[in-house]
Design a protein around this motif. Sequence first.
Motif, short mmCIF file in Angstrom:
data_model
loop_
_atom_site.label_atom_id
_atom_site.label_comp_id
_atom_site.label_asym_id
_atom_site.label_seq_id
_atom_site.Cartn_x
_atom_site.Cartn_y
_atom_site.Cartn_z
N VAL A 156 0.82 -1.21 0.00
CA VAL A 156 0.00 0.00 0.00
C VAL A 156 0.86 1.27 0.00
CG1 VAL A 156 -0.30 0.16 2.52
CG2 VAL A 156 -2.07 1.07 1.00
N ALA A 157 2.05 1.22 0.60
CA ALA A 157 2.91 2.40 0.59
C ALA A 157 3.30 2.78 -0.84
CB ALA A 157 4.17 2.15 1.41
N ILE A 158 3.54 1.77 -1.67
CA ILE A 158 3.87 2.04 -3.08
C ILE A 158 2.63 2.54 -3.82
CG2 ILE A 158 4.51 0.93 -5.25
CD1 ILE A 158 6.90 1.29 -3.48
N MET A 159 1.52 1.85 -3.64
CA MET A 159 0.32 2.22 -4.40
C MET A 159 -0.24 3.58 -3.99
SD MET A 159 -1.66 -1.40 -5.05
CE MET A 159 -0.84 -2.72 -5.97
N GLY A 212 0.85 6.86 -6.14
CA GLY A 212 0.37 7.20 -7.48
C GLY A 212 0.56 6.07 -8.48
N HIS A 213 -0.22 6.11 -9.54
CA HIS A 213 -0.20 5.06 -10.56
C HIS A 213 1.21 4.80 -11.09
CE1 HIS A 213 -4.70 5.85 -11.71
NE2 HIS A 213 -4.58 5.19 -10.58
N GLY A 214 1.55 3.50 -11.16
CA GLY A 214 2.83 3.10 -11.74
C GLY A 214 4.04 3.35 -10.87
N TYR A 215 3.83 3.76 -9.62
CA TYR A 215 4.97 4.15 -8.79
C TYR A 215 5.90 2.97 -8.49
CZ TYR A 215 7.73 6.06 -4.95
OH TYR A 215 8.77 6.46 -4.15
N HIS A 216 5.41 1.74 -8.57
CA HIS A 216 6.31 0.61 -8.30
C HIS A 216 7.48 0.60 -9.28
CE1 HIS A 216 3.48 -1.27 -11.22
NE2 HIS A 216 4.51 -2.05 -11.56
N ARG A 217 7.25 1.03 -10.50
CA ARG A 217 8.34 1.09 -11.49
C ARG A 217 9.37 2.15 -11.09
NH1 ARG A 217 3.45 0.50 -14.16
NH2 ARG A 217 3.26 -1.47 -15.31
N VAL A 218 8.88 3.29 -10.65
CA VAL A 218 9.77 4.37 -10.21
C VAL A 218 10.60 3.93 -9.01
CG1 VAL A 218 9.84 6.73 -9.27
CG2 VAL A 218 8.16 6.13 -11.05
N TYR A 223 -5.35 1.60 -8.30
CA TYR A 223 -4.01 1.34 -8.82
C TYR A 223 -4.01 0.05 -9.65
CZ TYR A 223 1.16 1.18 -8.56
OH TYR A 223 2.51 1.17 -8.86
N ILE A 224 -4.64 -0.99 -9.09
CA ILE A 224 -4.68 -2.27 -9.79
C ILE A 224 -5.51 -2.17 -11.06
CG2 ILE A 224 -5.49 -4.66 -9.59
CD1 ILE A 224 -4.68 -4.52 -6.61
N SER A 225 -6.63 -1.46 -10.98
CA SER A 225 -7.47 -1.27 -12.17
C SER A 225 -6.71 -0.54 -13.26
CB SER A 225 -8.74 -0.50 -11.80
OG SER A 225 -9.54 -1.22 -10.90
N ASN A 226 -5.89 0.43 -12.87
CA ASN A 226 -5.10 1.17 -13.84
C ASN A 226 -4.09 0.28 -14.56
OD1 ASN A 226 -4.23 3.92 -14.91
ND2 ASN A 226 -2.29 3.20 -14.04
N GLU A 227 -3.75 -0.86 -13.95
CA GLU A 227 -2.84 -1.81 -14.59
C GLU A 227 -3.58 -2.78 -15.52
OE1 GLU A 227 0.48 -1.96 -14.48
OE2 GLU A 227 0.73 -0.25 -13.11
N GLY A 228 -4.91 -2.60 -15.63
CA GLY A 228 -5.65 -3.37 -16.62
C GLY A 228 -6.55 -4.47 -16.09
N PHE A 229 -6.86 -4.46 -14.80
CA PHE A 229 -7.68 -5.51 -14.21
C PHE A 229 -9.02 -4.96 -13.75
CE2 PHE A 229 -3.19 -6.38 -13.45
CZ PHE A 229 -3.05 -7.58 -14.14
#
Length: 262
Positions: free
Chosen positions: A83-86, A89-95, A149-155
């Motif tokens: 949850v800290a990553i999500m 903001g969207h896509g922050y795990h990549r950053v 966040y998860i929905s933004n990844e396509g689910f």
Amino acid sequence: MSRPFRIGQIVPSSNTTMETEVPAMLQAHSQLRPNDRFTFHSSRMRMKKVEKDELAAMDAESDRCALELSDAQVDVLGYACLVAIMAMGHGYHRVSQKRLTDRTIANGATAPVITSAGALVDALKIMKATKIALVAPYMVPLTKLVMDYISNEGFEIVDWRALEIPDNLDVGRHDPARLPGIVAGMNYADADVIVLSACVQMPSLPAVAEVEALTRKPVVTASIATTYAILTELGLEPVVPGAGALLSGAYPMRAASSGAAA
């Protein structure tokens, strides 16, 4: 390799689960593959309440933790707070994955970084999920943030439960034996995969097999997804007995990472 693989984990200071469930799964893997041995090393970020401001302050400490763990020359580094990553903001795990990997490179001890958030996103893609049902321990606003966040990844999330536990220690005390009953009350018929715990702090591993039997659906958790990512990052077969469909051997190859190289 002659020495055990060194597994580094960046964990919230109040987390009591990630340092039990991930080692338990990797040690179970070692029972099947005795040549694959592991040691476990952690660095902590201060966090007590699962609130957005406190999560952001905690995330700022992750760079220090990456440096500390790279001093131990760990072979892989896991950021153990979904949850800290999500919440960033969207896509922050990549950053986060790229920045923290860069910290280890600058320290002369390169270690690939996995986040539990990115690992869960990758796992759902590997399992070819399009629709999911989800259980989270967070308050409703944070749970909605995670789902967005998860929905933004396509689910698509077909049903969900927020257990509304604000204190992180209490999240770690939640009885996993309650999870099958919670899932039984959900509308999961159209789900391809059930995310039994969208949180690495909420214990869930003992309930995974029961929920798979109850629902006849593949079940994954944030900690199971992280363990799969660790094993495949190390070039090891992602098999762990009793840890659900993802670690059953049915998904031997890791899909393209949603991390720094994506």
